[in-house]
Design a protein around this motif. Structure first.
Motif, PDB file in Angstrom:
ATOM      1  N   UNK A 134      10.124  23.410  38.442  1.00  0.00           N
ATOM      2  CA  UNK A 134      10.202  24.024  37.120  1.00  0.00           C
ATOM      3  C   UNK A 134      11.619  23.910  36.585  1.00  0.00           C
ATOM      4  N   UNK A 135      11.729  24.140  35.281  1.00  0.00           N
ATOM      5  CA  UNK A 135      13.045  24.116  34.651  1.00  0.00           C
ATOM      6  C   UNK A 135      13.713  22.762  34.761  1.00  0.00           C
ATOM      7  N   UNK A 136      15.031  22.771  34.998  1.00  0.00           N
ATOM      8  CA  UNK A 136      15.791  21.536  35.092  1.00  0.00           C
ATOM      9  C   UNK A 136      15.473  20.721  36.324  1.00  0.00           C
ATOM     10  N   UNK A 137      14.845  21.361  37.307  1.00  0.00           N
ATOM     11  CA  UNK A 137      14.501  20.660  38.547  1.00  0.00           C
ATOM     12  C   UNK A 137      13.072  20.136  38.530  1.00  0.00           C
ATOM     13  N   UNK A 138      12.470  20.146  37.373  1.00  0.00           N
ATOM     14  CA  UNK A 138      11.069  19.729  37.284  1.00  0.00           C
ATOM     15  C   UNK A 138      10.907  18.283  37.731  1.00  0.00           C
ATOM     16  N   UNK A 139       9.963  18.050  38.614  1.00  0.00           N
ATOM     17  CA  UNK A 139       9.670  16.718  39.131  1.00  0.00           C
ATOM     18  C   UNK A 139       8.199  16.399  38.877  1.00  0.00           C
ATOM     19  N   UNK A 140       7.847  15.179  39.170  1.00  0.00           N
ATOM     20  CA  UNK A 140       6.452  14.793  39.071  1.00  0.00           C
ATOM     21  C   UNK A 140       5.958  14.341  40.436  1.00  0.00           C
ATOM     22  N   UNK A 141       4.816  14.842  40.845  1.00  0.00           N
ATOM     23  CA  UNK A 141       4.212  14.423  42.099  1.00  0.00           C
ATOM     24  C   UNK A 141       3.136  13.382  41.835  1.00  0.00           C
ATOM     25  N   UNK A 168     -25.087   9.020  41.674  1.00  0.00           N
ATOM     26  CA  UNK A 168     -23.917   8.546  42.398  1.00  0.00           C
ATOM     27  C   UNK A 168     -23.204   9.750  42.996  1.00  0.00           C
ATOM     28  N   UNK A 169     -23.020   9.703  44.302  1.00  0.00           N
ATOM     29  CA  UNK A 169     -22.360  10.803  45.003  1.00  0.00           C
ATOM     30  C   UNK A 169     -21.080  10.287  45.656  1.00  0.00           C
ATOM     31  N   UNK A 170     -20.098  11.166  45.716  1.00  0.00           N
ATOM     32  CA  UNK A 170     -18.844  10.814  46.350  1.00  0.00           C
ATOM     33  C   UNK A 170     -18.482  11.805  47.444  1.00  0.00           C
ATOM     34  N   UNK A 171     -17.900  11.286  48.521  1.00  0.00           N
ATOM     35  CA  UNK A 171     -17.424  12.132  49.608  1.00  0.00           C
ATOM     36  C   UNK A 171     -15.936  11.890  49.765  1.00  0.00           C
ATOM     37  N   UNK A 172     -15.135  12.924  49.556  1.00  0.00           N
ATOM     38  CA  UNK A 172     -13.679  12.800  49.612  1.00  0.00           C
ATOM     39  C   UNK A 172     -13.228  12.650  51.064  1.00  0.00           C
ATOM     40  N   UNK A 173     -12.596  11.533  51.378  1.00  0.00           N
ATOM     41  CA  UNK A 173     -12.108  11.281  52.737  1.00  0.00           C
ATOM     42  C   UNK A 173     -10.761  11.955  52.974  1.00  0.00           C
ATOM     43  N   UNK A 174      -9.906  11.921  51.966  1.00  0.00           N
ATOM     44  CA  UNK A 174      -8.635  12.643  52.029  1.00  0.00           C
ATOM     45  C   UNK A 174      -8.121  12.838  50.618  1.00  0.00           C
ATOM     46  N   UNK A 175      -7.241  13.815  50.465  1.00  0.00           N
ATOM     47  CA  UNK A 175      -6.633  14.089  49.169  1.00  0.00           C
ATOM     48  C   UNK A 175      -5.317  14.821  49.399  1.00  0.00           C
ATOM     49  N   UNK A 176      -4.292  14.452  48.642  1.00  0.00           N
ATOM     50  CA  UNK A 176      -3.009  15.131  48.790  1.00  0.00           C
ATOM     51  C   UNK A 176      -1.891  14.424  48.055  1.00  0.00           C
ATOM     52  N   UNK A 177      -0.724  15.066  48.019  1.00  0.00           N
ATOM     53  CA  UNK A 177       0.458  14.469  47.390  1.00  0.00           C
ATOM     54  C   UNK A 177       0.985  13.339  48.265  1.00  0.00           C
ATOM     55  N   UNK A 178       1.370  12.233  47.648  1.00  0.00           N
ATOM     56  CA  UNK A 178       1.852  11.078  48.402  1.00  0.00           C
ATOM     57  C   UNK A 178       3.280  10.689  48.048  1.00  0.00           C
ATOM     58  N   UNK A 179       3.828  11.249  46.962  1.00  0.00           N
ATOM     59  CA  UNK A 179       5.191  10.876  46.575  1.00  0.00           C
ATOM     60  C   UNK A 179       5.681  11.830  45.500  1.00  0.00           C
ATOM     61  N   UNK A 180       6.999  12.012  45.432  1.00  0.00           N
ATOM     62  CA  UNK A 180       7.619  12.813  44.377  1.00  0.00           C
ATOM     63  C   UNK A 180       8.634  11.956  43.640  1.00  0.00           C
ATOM     64  N   UNK A 181       8.557  11.958  42.324  1.00  0.00           N
ATOM     65  CA  UNK A 181       9.425  11.120  41.497  1.00  0.00           C
ATOM     66  C   UNK A 181      10.031  11.970  40.383  1.00  0.00           C
ATOM     67  N   UNK A 182      11.069  11.463  39.708  1.00  0.00           N
ATOM     68  CA  UNK A 182      11.640  12.214  38.585  1.00  0.00           C
ATOM     69  C   UNK A 182      10.615  12.422  37.474  1.00  0.00           C
TER      70      UNK A 182
END
Length: 367
Positions: free
Chosen positions: A317-324, A340-354
């Motif tokens: 947040x604020x000046x330190x706000x980043x994007x994941x 059509x059905x989907x099964x989630x194998x994995x999900x999560x953050x993979x990188x943080x950028x400005x």
């Protein structure tokens, strides 16, 4: 007093065998089965292993053993650069997580609006603009060795073109102004992957020629190119041009991908949907309600028959706000009467950028 030969230190011999107790062909057969995400650790075992992950022989053996893998590659625009930096998705076994790791980026990093296609173990970056001037340059990423090479230039410069691969040819459509005869005959062209040369493709009438394409896909042996107001479809086998079904155009947003001839993307409500060109109908993918709504900033790829999705999320947040950068992998299947059905194998953050960064594209290559 001179020392005798008996006093000289014994000669040391360095074995060049991959695994001293095994013949090299047997050792290579074993090492070729090691998953790609273990290669960084494999290179630390010994000096002999250090160059193994960069060995063409290793990948030839992997192919012969049917031990290849489908790896995701991602281009991200990170300010202040206007071009894209490249990453590959790496599975971290110690934490059972996934993360993006950098690889060498395209030698022409300022390209904007390039078209992208994956062909086996290679990714082609086609055209794009440099300081608002459309370029005819084409670059190719070798995903086995993570090296770049120049490919023969297109006949005209292009930005925001559509591209697709069919039967050993890369087809590129639009992305250029058709304000004169020379440009009009090159509005569409194709690249012979074997001969490594470009040639023109007879294009449709001016009424369907659009400069910029916002999406493209290959389904049923046809290249679909969706423009800002309408689109075109080209069938190379019969050299026929047509207009996509209106229903297809209305439901298509963002970077899409095709799995078993079904087009997947997200709609205007942010839900993942699949389009069957035979039945000409969109269906919502069920079973993935835990994923966020993809209103913008998401892209998809076919990763070995599974639907890989990357999207942008905020962090801090604020000046330190980043994007994941977040990712997920979904196993999709048809059930019942077209569901059509989907099964989630994995999900999560993979990188943080400005902040203000953006996902440009993601593609899957076989290595």
């Amino acid at each position: 007093m001179a020392s005798s030969g008996d006093d000289s230190p014994p000669e040391t011999t360095t074995s060049t065998q991959l695994i001293p107790s095994l013949p090299d062909d047997v050792a290579l057969n074993c090492l070729a089965r090691v998953p790609r995400h273990h290669h960084p650790n494999l290179s630390l075992v010994s000096k002999t292993f250090r160059s193994l992950p960069k060995s063409p022989l290793l990948y030839t053996t992997r192919s012969l053993l049917s031990a290849t893998e489908t790896i995701l590659y991602v281009a991200i625009r990170i300010p202040p650069s206007t071009g894209a930096r490249w990453f590959t998705l790496l599975h971290r076994a110690s934490t059972n997580s996934n993360l993006l790791v950098p690889i060498p980026s395209c030698p022409s990093p300022s390209l904007v609006g390039s078209a992208y296609v994956a062909v086996g173990s290679e990714i082609y970056v086609i055209g794009g603009s440099i300081k608002d001037v459309p370029s005819s340059n084409v670059w190719c990423l070798d995903c086995k060795l993570h090296t770049w090479r120049r490919v023969g230039n297109m006949r005209v410069g292009r930005e925001f073109a559509a591209a697709g691969v069919i039967d050993g040819w890369i087809y590129v459509i639009g992305g250029c102004v058709v304000d004169n005869w020379a440009r009009a005959i090159n509005w569409a062209e194709r690249f012979d992957l074997k001969a490594q040369r470009w040639e023109a493709v007879a294009s449709p009438g001016v009424e369907v020629r659009e400069k910029w394409m916002h999406a493209s896909a290959v389904m049923g042996g046809r290249v679909y190119a969706m423009a800002d107001r309408n689109g075109v479809v080209y069938e190379p086998k019969g050299k026929e041009w047509g207009v996509p079904e209106k229903r297809l155009d209305l439901g298509w947003r963002g970077r899409a991908c095709v799995i078993e001839d079904v087009l997947y993307c997200y709609d205007y409500l942010g839900k993942i949907r699949g389009y069957d060109p035979k039945e000409r109908v969109w269906r919502e993918v069920r079973g993935v309600e835990s994923l966020p709504k993809f209103l913008c900033g998401a892209t998809m790829a076919n990763r070995g028959g599974r639907l890989a999705v990357l999207w942008e999320g905020k962090a801090g947040s604020g000046g330190c706000r980043k994007m994941e950068i977040w990712g997920a992998e979904i196993e999709v299947e048809r059930r019942g009467e077209g569901e059509i059905w989907g099964k989630i194998q994995w999900s999560g953050a993979v990188f943080t950028v400005p902040n203000e960064s953006a996902i440009v594209n993601c593609l899957a290559a076989t290595v």
